[in-house]
Design a protein around this motif. Structure first.
Motif, PDB file in Angstrom:
ATOM      1  N   VAL A  81       7.304  -3.942  -5.258  1.00  0.00           N
ATOM      2  CA  VAL A  81       6.426  -4.585  -6.236  1.00  0.00           C
ATOM      3  C   VAL A  81       7.248  -5.205  -7.356  1.00  0.00           C
ATOM      4  O   VAL A  81       7.009  -6.345  -7.780  1.00  0.00           O
ATOM      5  N   ARG A  82       8.232  -4.480  -7.828  1.00  0.00           N
ATOM      6  CA  ARG A  82       9.060  -4.963  -8.937  1.00  0.00           C
ATOM      7  C   ARG A  82       9.917  -6.169  -8.520  1.00  0.00           C
ATOM      8  O   ARG A  82       9.949  -7.199  -9.206  1.00  0.00           O
ATOM      9  N   THR A 141      -1.135  -4.222  -5.460  1.00  0.00           N
ATOM     10  CA  THR A 141      -0.969  -2.858  -4.969  1.00  0.00           C
ATOM     11  C   THR A 141      -2.327  -2.228  -4.733  1.00  0.00           C
ATOM     12  O   THR A 141      -3.331  -2.624  -5.321  1.00  0.00           O
ATOM     13  N   SER A 157       3.310   4.513   2.442  1.00  0.00           N
ATOM     14  CA  SER A 157       2.437   5.539   1.856  1.00  0.00           C
ATOM     15  C   SER A 157       2.773   6.949   2.304  1.00  0.00           C
ATOM     16  O   SER A 157       1.983   7.859   2.103  1.00  0.00           O
ATOM     17  N   HIS A 158       3.929   7.117   2.954  1.00  0.00           N
ATOM     18  CA  HIS A 158       4.348   8.458   3.377  1.00  0.00           C
ATOM     19  C   HIS A 158       3.303   9.116   4.277  1.00  0.00           C
ATOM     20  O   HIS A 158       3.028  10.318   4.162  1.00  0.00           O
ATOM     21  N   ALA A 212       7.863   1.251  -2.106  1.00  0.00           N
ATOM     22  CA  ALA A 212       6.705   0.469  -2.542  1.00  0.00           C
ATOM     23  C   ALA A 212       6.872   0.011  -3.977  1.00  0.00           C
ATOM     24  O   ALA A 212       6.631  -1.161  -4.317  1.00  0.00           O
ATOM     25  N   ARG A 213       7.292   0.917  -4.846  1.00  0.00           N
ATOM     26  CA  ARG A 213       7.466   0.560  -6.256  1.00  0.00           C
ATOM     27  C   ARG A 213       8.580  -0.470  -6.432  1.00  0.00           C
ATOM     28  O   ARG A 213       8.455  -1.411  -7.220  1.00  0.00           O
ATOM     29  N   TYR A 219       0.838  -1.198   0.000  1.00  0.00           N
ATOM     30  CA  TYR A 219       0.000   0.000   0.000  1.00  0.00           C
ATOM     31  C   TYR A 219       0.869   1.242   0.000  1.00  0.00           C
ATOM     32  O   TYR A 219       1.770   1.389   0.825  1.00  0.00           O
ATOM     33  N   GLY A 220       0.594   2.113  -0.952  1.00  0.00           N
ATOM     34  CA  GLY A 220       1.365   3.339  -1.083  1.00  0.00           C
ATOM     35  C   GLY A 220       2.094   3.388  -2.403  1.00  0.00           C
ATOM     36  O   GLY A 220       2.126   2.419  -3.164  1.00  0.00           O
ATOM     37  N   ASP A 221       2.693   4.551  -2.646  1.00  0.00           N
ATOM     38  CA  ASP A 221       3.389   4.759  -3.918  1.00  0.00           C
ATOM     39  C   ASP A 221       4.774   5.352  -3.687  1.00  0.00           C
ATOM     40  O   ASP A 221       5.328   6.024  -4.554  1.00  0.00           O
ATOM     41  N   SER A 237      -4.343   1.559  -2.837  1.00  0.00           N
ATOM     42  CA  SER A 237      -4.264   2.837  -2.148  1.00  0.00           C
ATOM     43  C   SER A 237      -4.930   2.716  -0.782  1.00  0.00           C
ATOM     44  O   SER A 237      -6.031   2.162  -0.675  1.00  0.00           O
TER      45      SER A 237
END
Length: 322
Positions: free
Chosen positions: A135-136, A147, A167-168, A131-132, A125-127, A149
């Motif tokens: 996922v990769r 993923t 998610s900062h 997080a990115r 959860y988050g960007d 929000s």
């Protein structure tokens, strides 16, 4: 069930993240009703869709399939009337299981059993950059990455292996609380130790279940490093996979009271309960649809209808304790 239908059914199970075992006949020594290429799917509740032989062969395939669902292993199963029950040998770890089946018509079957277990499901959860990166890298490591929000709807599948929040500061508490309430094995918050303590102070008594800072202390510097440290922590916490060679086989009982008959292997991580057919001596998985008969307040289980007919015609012949 036609093979094309079986393939479609298997794909539906895969999409639904439902564990199953694919059983495929690779060799058939006549006389047998099955032939090479016949196949079936075994589910955790004992359901067998498809065809791999008569009821006696199906009983053996069902039991061994349920055992493989508990271990995640695959094996070659040889069913033959030529080996005495007490000399049946092999284990899934050795790649071969030999099972005596005195009910067969004289032929033998070799069936490959392949356990299809969904990849571990990891929610991110988050960007944030971490997080990115997670996922990769998680996808490359074989995880099923999802993923979302924190501002959206939050529903966790029951087999979720991990939830990582990066998610900062947006919506962290709600996601962490939901993950903890769902008893997700690994829950982590990507934050500094100081900020993490502030966030965790607001989620109640279960805050100790949340890993913050997330990941093992590997001296991570970049977002990719942090992602790797998180995956390393998930792997470090993962329970050892069960193995039929690690301990004793499940207890074999001649019969059980009807009140305890509902012990089917509906949990793929649990060994199937096993009964012994009082007529032929075969092991039988105790499932909701297992062939059984009641006698003297006790349920007896059978590999096929022939054994049940023989038993009900003269129970005393097969019960030494009567």
């Amino acid at each position: 069930m036609a093979r094309t239908d079986l393939i479609a059914r298997a794909e539906d199970l895969r999409q639904a993240r439902t564990p199953y075992v694919l059983a495929t006949v690779v060799r058939a020594q006549r006389p047998t009703s099955a032939k090479p290429g016949d196949s079936a799917l075994i589910l955790a509740d004992g359901t067998l869709d498809g065809f791999v032989g008569g009821t006696c062969a199906e009983s053996t395939v069902r039991l061994q399939g349920l055992r493989l669902l508990a271990t995640g292993a695959s094996t070659l199963l040889r069913i033959t009337p030529d080996v005495p029950v007490e000399e049946s040998v092999g284990s899934a770890d050795e790649g071969l299981i030999v099972v005596n089946n005195p009910c067969l018509s004289g032929g033998s079957l070799e069936i490959f059993l392949e356990a299809i277990i969904p990849a571990p499901l990891l929610y991110v959860y988050g960007d944030a950059p971490v997080a990115r990166a997670l996922v990769r890298i998680g996808a490359a490591a074989g995880y099923d990455m999802v993923t979302g929000s924190p501002d959206g709807m939050f529903e966790l599948p029951g087999d979720t292996s991990a939830v990582v929040v990066a998610s900062h500061g947006r919506g962290e508490e709600a996601v962490l609380e939901a993950a903890v309430a769902a008893k997700v094995p690994y829950v982590a918050l990507v934050a500094s130790r100081k900020r993490g303590d502030v966030v965790l102070a607001s989620i109640g008594a279960d805050r100790e279940r949340v890993h913050s800072p997330a990941g093992l202390d590997l001296g991570a510097r970049s977002a990719a490093d942090v992602a790797i440290s998180i995956l390393a922590e998930i792997i470090a916490m993962r329970p050892a996979e069960p193995s039929m060679a690690d301990g004793e086989a499940p207890a074999r009982v001649n019969a059980i009271a009807p009140d305890h008959a509902g012990v089917a292997a509906d949990d793929p991580g649990r060994e199937a309960a096993v009964a012994v057919d009082p007529v032929c001596g075969m092991d039988v998985a105790i499932t909701p649809n297992a062939i059984h008969a009641e006698h003297g307040g006790i349920d007896y289980y059978f590999c096929g209808s022939g054994c049940k007919v023989a038993f009900t015609a003269d129970p005393h012949r097969y019960l030494t304790h009567d």
